[in-house]
Design an enzyme around this catalytic site. Sequence first.
Site, PDB file in Angstrom:
ATOM      1  N   CYS A 253      16.817 -35.258 -11.616  1.00 26.19           N
ATOM      2  CA  CYS A 253      17.105 -34.051 -12.400  1.00 26.19           C
ATOM      3  C   CYS A 253      16.364 -32.877 -11.765  1.00 26.19           C
ATOM      4  O   CYS A 253      15.301 -32.475 -12.244  1.00 26.19           O
ATOM      5  CB  CYS A 253      16.632 -34.220 -13.840  1.00 26.19           C
ATOM      6  SG  CYS A 253      17.198 -35.713 -14.653  1.00 26.19           S
ATOM      7  N   PRO A 254      16.903 -32.314 -10.702  1.00 28.58           N
ATOM      8  CA  PRO A 254      16.190 -31.236 -10.010  1.00 28.58           C
ATOM      9  C   PRO A 254      16.360 -29.857 -10.643  1.00 28.58           C
ATOM     10  O   PRO A 254      15.930 -28.858 -10.050  1.00 28.58           O
ATOM     11  CB  PRO A 254      16.815 -31.264  -8.607  1.00 28.58           C
ATOM     12  CG  PRO A 254      18.208 -31.748  -8.842  1.00 28.58           C
ATOM     13  CD  PRO A 254      18.115 -32.734  -9.981  1.00 28.58           C
ATOM     14  N   GLU A 255      16.933 -29.783 -11.845  1.00 25.14           N
ATOM     15  CA  GLU A 255      17.199 -28.478 -12.457  1.00 25.14           C
ATOM     16  C   GLU A 255      15.951 -27.603 -12.558  1.00 25.14           C
ATOM     17  O   GLU A 255      16.015 -26.386 -12.360  1.00 25.14           O
ATOM     18  CB  GLU A 255      17.792 -28.661 -13.864  1.00 25.14           C
ATOM     19  CG  GLU A 255      19.202 -29.220 -13.894  1.00 25.14           C
ATOM     20  CD  GLU A 255      19.218 -30.720 -14.064  1.00 25.14           C
ATOM     21  OE1 GLU A 255      20.173 -31.241 -14.662  1.00 25.14           O
ATOM     22  OE2 GLU A 255      18.266 -31.389 -13.585  1.00 25.14           O
ATOM     23  N   ILE A 256      14.806 -28.218 -12.879  1.00 26.84           N
ATOM     24  CA  ILE A 256      13.589 -27.436 -13.090  1.00 26.84           C
ATOM     25  C   ILE A 256      13.186 -26.689 -11.823  1.00 26.84           C
ATOM     26  O   ILE A 256      12.510 -25.648 -11.893  1.00 26.84           O
ATOM     27  CB  ILE A 256      12.431 -28.344 -13.589  1.00 26.84           C
ATOM     28  CG1 ILE A 256      11.314 -27.514 -14.210  1.00 26.84           C
ATOM     29  CG2 ILE A 256      11.915 -29.225 -12.462  1.00 26.84           C
ATOM     30  CD1 ILE A 256      11.709 -26.802 -15.473  1.00 26.84           C
TER      31      ILE A 256
ATOM     32  N   VAL B 261      15.024 -24.942  -9.982  1.00 26.04           N
ATOM     33  CA  VAL B 261      15.725 -23.657  -9.884  1.00 26.04           C
ATOM     34  C   VAL B 261      15.619 -22.894 -11.205  1.00 26.04           C
ATOM     35  O   VAL B 261      16.447 -22.029 -11.505  1.00 26.04           O
ATOM     36  CB  VAL B 261      17.207 -23.849  -9.482  1.00 26.04           C
ATOM     37  CG1 VAL B 261      17.308 -24.425  -8.090  1.00 26.04           C
ATOM     38  CG2 VAL B 261      17.955 -24.718 -10.495  1.00 26.04           C
TER      39      VAL B 261
END
Length: 264
Positions: free
Chosen positions: A137-140, A142
């Site tokens: 979950c690489p959302e954080i 960006v």
Amino acid sequence: MNYRLETTAPNTPDDVLAAFLTLDDPARRNALSDALLDQLSALLQQAASDPRVRVIVLTSSHPRIFSAGGNLDAFADDRATIEKYAGLSRFPALFRTLTGIDKPIVCAANGDVLAGALGIALACDLIIAKDSIRLGCPEINVGAFPFMISALIFRATGRLVANELMMTGRLISTAEAAAAGLINKVVPDDEFDDALRRWISEIAAKSPLLLGMGKRALAATRDLPLESALDYLQAQLALAFTTDDLPEGVRAFKEKRPPQWRGR
């Protein structure tokens, strides 16, 4: 999106099929645009309504990416907030569709499963993955947060693992994902297609009626208190006793022959 039907195994009847739904926007790494999500939802309903389909498979045409997740361009464009809000229902609607379809749904993760795509994978019933892929979950990273998929992650693994995934944005290997309960089966890359076919064939050989009843029961009782869940499950078992498939399965087992499912 691509949609194709295939027999589940060599020499199986033509009316026993698997539906393959393939994410096919490789230039955008299968970003989950509104158009792609709408197509996926429509094709899932098409597969669900086809009586010949025993198993539904989600996969990707990209050589390394299952999906990179949500469309980042849409996050940062200059549309009015109310317009962006209007489209947010697509993800929860898709998750409800995946969990609400009676037929087993397999996520064939043949590439990295990232961000919102991890939610799609976890909303499936089973996940088989190539050994080389990564999940996360690489959302954080960006300036976003995986709000929509957090409920699915928390239902699949422990709180601390879920928190680490969402708060650090770190991508994990399939070995870590399997240990955390996020995937079922890890397969060497060069054995993936054959392993997937074997799994599909095994699942498709089960009673579609009892699989559907079981999937509905799991969804209905997942968040119930124990006593309420037991009452519901007892009623479902009693209902299973009224079907033709349950006694047919027992007879076939005793007679050492393949069962002939009647779906009633």
